[in-house]
Design a protein around this motif. Structure first.
Motif, short mmCIF file in Angstrom:
data_model
loop_
_atom_site.label_atom_id
_atom_site.label_comp_id
_atom_site.label_asym_id
_atom_site.label_seq_id
_atom_site.Cartn_x
_atom_site.Cartn_y
_atom_site.Cartn_z
N GLY A 15 44.37 41.89 41.84
CA GLY A 15 43.67 41.41 41.95
C GLY A 15 42.38 41.42 43.06
N PHE A 16 41.75 39.87 42.74
CA PHE A 16 40.29 40.12 42.69
C PHE A 16 40.51 39.76 44.46
N PRO A 17 39.49 40.36 44.94
CA PRO A 17 40.17 40.50 46.78
C PRO A 17 39.67 38.90 47.33
N ASN B 76 35.23 35.49 45.70
CA ASN B 76 36.26 35.75 45.04
C ASN B 76 35.48 34.51 44.29
N PRO B 77 36.45 34.13 42.60
CA PRO B 77 36.18 33.28 41.60
C PRO B 77 37.16 32.00 42.08
N LEU B 78 37.96 32.10 43.17
CA LEU B 78 38.76 30.85 43.42
C LEU B 78 38.08 30.60 44.95
N HIS C 287 42.48 31.29 51.72
CA HIS C 287 41.36 33.00 50.83
C HIS C 287 42.21 33.74 50.03
N PRO C 288 42.62 32.80 48.70
CA PRO C 288 43.34 33.58 47.99
C PRO C 288 42.81 34.44 47.33
N ILE C 289 43.70 35.86 46.42
CA ILE C 289 43.07 36.47 45.28
C ILE C 289 42.74 36.30 43.94
N TRP C 290 42.60 36.53 43.52
CA TRP C 290 42.69 35.78 41.77
C TRP C 290 42.80 37.30 40.48
#
Length: 210
Positions: free
Chosen positions: A136-138, A143-145, A113-116
């Motif tokens: 970061g993007f939550p 999320n893009p990742l 569940h990475p942030i970006w």
């Protein structure tokens, strides 16, 4: 170790591996909606995508040791090497950054569940993304990742090359404008469970060499 064998012909010697897809593999289940902590990743409409991009064991000759990840961005495949003749292959989508580097590296960071954080070059093109630089993007469905990210390092140097999920399942099998190596959520989770930290990764050049 039974889960690692397919017709008893190879094994990579890594414990606690998910079963490999065989002739009777249930793709409907593999690509169904997947509960994952606080999130449920949507089902994949995999039948709308060329079958060659589905998760599958294939014939693949490689000089890499079993347990190595080989990324072929130009043919949009990622291989997890099982033996010198077989590999587990996943379809990928390749962003602009996926063609920016090739060589040998290791997975030194694995993120659930990475942030970006957008790179500065992207912020320069689209200043509105600057708000995501600090915090970061939550994590989550947009999320893009995506569901997982694996970061490639050479020694103490972060290559900035990433293997990650994507909220855009239609991008698999295609070249896209952003990101590095995109995978369906269900596939990147499957790979994430197979590869330990310090897994060797080979990213091929356009000539098919590291």
């Amino acid at each position: 170790m039974a889960a690692l064998s397919l017709a008893g012909c190879y094994s990579v010697g890594l414990p606690s591996q998910p079963a490999l897809p065989g002739d009777d593999f249930d793709y409907e289940l593999a690509y169904a909606a997947l509960p994952d902590g606080d999130y449920t990743w949507p089902a994949i409409n995999y039948k709308s995508v060329d079958r060659k991009y589905w998760r599958q064991v294939v014939d693949y000759k490689s000089g890499s040791r079993p347990g190595t990840v080989v990324v072929d961005p130009y043919n949009r495949f990622l291989y997890w090497i099982l033996s010198n003749r077989k590999a587990l292959r996943y379809g990928i989508g390749v962003g602009r950054a996926g063609f920016a580097w090739s060589g040998d590296a290791q997975i030194r960071v694995k993120r659930m569940h990475p942030i970006w954080r957008p790179p500065q070059e992207m912020i320069a093109r689209k200043p509105s993304l600057g708000r995501y630089w600090e915090e970061g993007f939550p994590a989550g469905l947009k999320n893009p990742l995506g569901a997982r990210a694996m970061d490639l390092w050479q020694g103490r140097t972060d290559t900035l090359y990433r293997i990650h999920g994507t909220p855009d399942p239609s991008s698999i099998g295609r070249n896209v404008s952003s990101g590095c190596i995109r995978m369906w959520h269900q596939d990147v989770i499957d790979l994430f469970e197979r590869v330990p930290l310090r897994t060797n990764v080979v990213v091929l050049s356009k000539e098919g060499e590291a």
